[in-house]
Design a protein around this motif. Structure first.
Motif, PDB file in Angstrom:
ATOM      1  N   MET A  12      87.833  35.780  27.863  1.00 16.07           N
ATOM      2  CA  MET A  12      86.690  35.974  26.663  1.00 16.07           C
ATOM      3  C   MET A  12      87.636  37.132  25.663  1.00 16.07           C
ATOM      4  N   ILE A  13      88.578  37.933  26.054  1.00 13.61           N
ATOM      5  CA  ILE A  13      89.231  38.758  25.204  1.00 13.61           C
ATOM      6  C   ILE A  13      90.122  37.764  24.242  1.00 13.61           C
ATOM      7  N   GLU A  14      90.878  36.792  24.739  1.00 14.10           N
ATOM      8  CA  GLU A  14      91.540  35.942  24.091  1.00 14.10           C
ATOM      9  C   GLU A  14      90.738  35.103  22.835  1.00 14.10           C
ATOM     10  N   LYS A  15      89.563  34.782  23.243  1.00 16.03           N
ATOM     11  CA  LYS A  15      88.783  33.927  22.450  1.00 16.03           C
ATOM     12  C   LYS A  15      88.238  35.213  21.213  1.00 16.03           C
ATOM     13  N   LEU A  16      87.797  36.143  21.561  1.00 16.45           N
ATOM     14  CA  LEU A  16      87.650  37.102  20.424  1.00 16.45           C
ATOM     15  C   LEU A  16      88.823  37.520  19.697  1.00 16.45           C
ATOM     16  N   GLU A  17      90.134  37.700  20.294  1.00 18.13           N
ATOM     17  CA  GLU A  17      90.943  37.767  19.400  1.00 18.13           C
ATOM     18  C   GLU A  17      91.189  36.710  18.499  1.00 18.13           C
ATOM     19  N   ASP A  18      91.359  35.396  18.936  1.00 23.27           N
ATOM     20  CA  ASP A  18      91.395  34.153  18.204  1.00 23.27           C
ATOM     21  C   ASP A  18      90.508  34.373  16.811  1.00 23.27           C
ATOM     22  N   VAL A  19      89.484  35.158  16.781  1.00 20.20           N
ATOM     23  CA  VAL A  19      88.813  34.911  15.612  1.00 20.20           C
ATOM     24  C   VAL A  19      88.792  36.372  14.841  1.00 20.20           C
ATOM     25  N   GLY A  20      89.629  37.205  15.305  1.00 23.35           N
ATOM     26  CA  GLY A  20      89.906  38.615  14.612  1.00 23.35           C
ATOM     27  C   GLY A  20      89.161  39.786  15.126  1.00 23.35           C
ATOM     28  N   ILE A  21      88.511  39.566  16.479  1.00 23.74           N
ATOM     29  CA  ILE A  21      87.866  40.735  17.026  1.00 23.74           C
ATOM     30  C   ILE A  21      88.645  41.530  17.885  1.00 23.74           C
ATOM     31  N   LYS A  22      88.986  42.744  17.689  1.00 21.00           N
ATOM     32  CA  LYS A  22      89.418  43.607  18.744  1.00 21.00           C
ATOM     33  C   LYS A  22      88.545  44.120  19.795  1.00 21.00           C
ATOM     34  N   THR A  23      88.877  44.256  20.979  1.00 27.77           N
ATOM     35  CA  THR A  23      88.294  44.730  22.020  1.00 27.77           C
ATOM     36  C   THR A  23      88.624  46.030  22.447  1.00 27.77           C
TER      37      THR A  23
END
Length: 190
Positions: A81-92
């Motif tokens: 999920m972290i990778e999916k978020l990063e792929d669209v530019g969302i930092k966690t």
């Protein structure tokens, strides 16, 4: 003078995540000056839904539980999920809760309450999600992920999903009582 509307949900919980995100999207369309949204999403699902609705028009930062919240050395959010978020530019961001953190360790061992328990319970008088929104704004400001003094939208809930959104001006933890909530976009009534 300005007349603004608040979306009220019947109760708290994840039943209203989609409606909350639509209320935030509507607010973004009329406000024009919001550049960042913080969202508390332990699994990342709500953050991904938010991105699906608002896309790249604002920076989205996902704030999740600190490591160890679910258990020693465990995270609530998966690496996928972290990778999916990063792929669209969302930092966690992982970080200790601003209104509990180490103080919770003290009260768990010795009992009693910390002053931050009173602050948290005061925000909960509105809703748990309002408390979370204020808390994650302080956490992100202390981590240097958002600037203080600039209005943002902060989204929170309780458990799973989100049900509260506010516009606020974040501060660092040392300036807690300078935090300013400017608008409530949505919250549960019960």
């Amino acid at each position: 003078m300005a007349r603004k509307f608040i979306t009220y949900f019947d109760k708290e919980g994840n039943d209203y995540t989609d409606e909350l995100i639509m209320a935030v999207k509507d607010k973004l369309e009329v406000s024009g000056n919001i550049k960042r949204i913080l969202i508390a999403s332990s699994s990342g699902e709500s953050a991904l839904k938010l991105y699906g609705a608002v896309g790249d028009c604002v920076e989205i930062i996902n704030v999740t539980h600190h490591m160890g919240f679910a258990g020693p050395n465990e995270s609530d959010i998966s690496d996928d999920m972290i990778e999916k978020l990063e792929d669209v530019g969302i930092k966690t961001y992982f970080g200790s809760h601003a209104f509990s953190g180490a103080a919770r360790g003290v009260t768990n061992k010795y009992g009693g309450y910390s002053p931050l328990d009173v602050v948290a319970d005061t925000f909960r008088m509105f809703s748990h999600g309002i408390k979370v929104g204020a808390e994650i704004s302080i956490m992100a400001a202390d981590a240097g992920l958002i600037p203080v003094g600039e209005e943002i939208i902060a989204i929170g809930g309780r458990g799973h999903g989100v049900d509260s959104a506010i516009i606020l001006t974040p501060v660092n933890a040392k300036d807690l009582f300078n935090l300013k909530i400017k608008e409530i976009i949505a919250m549960p009534r019960d």
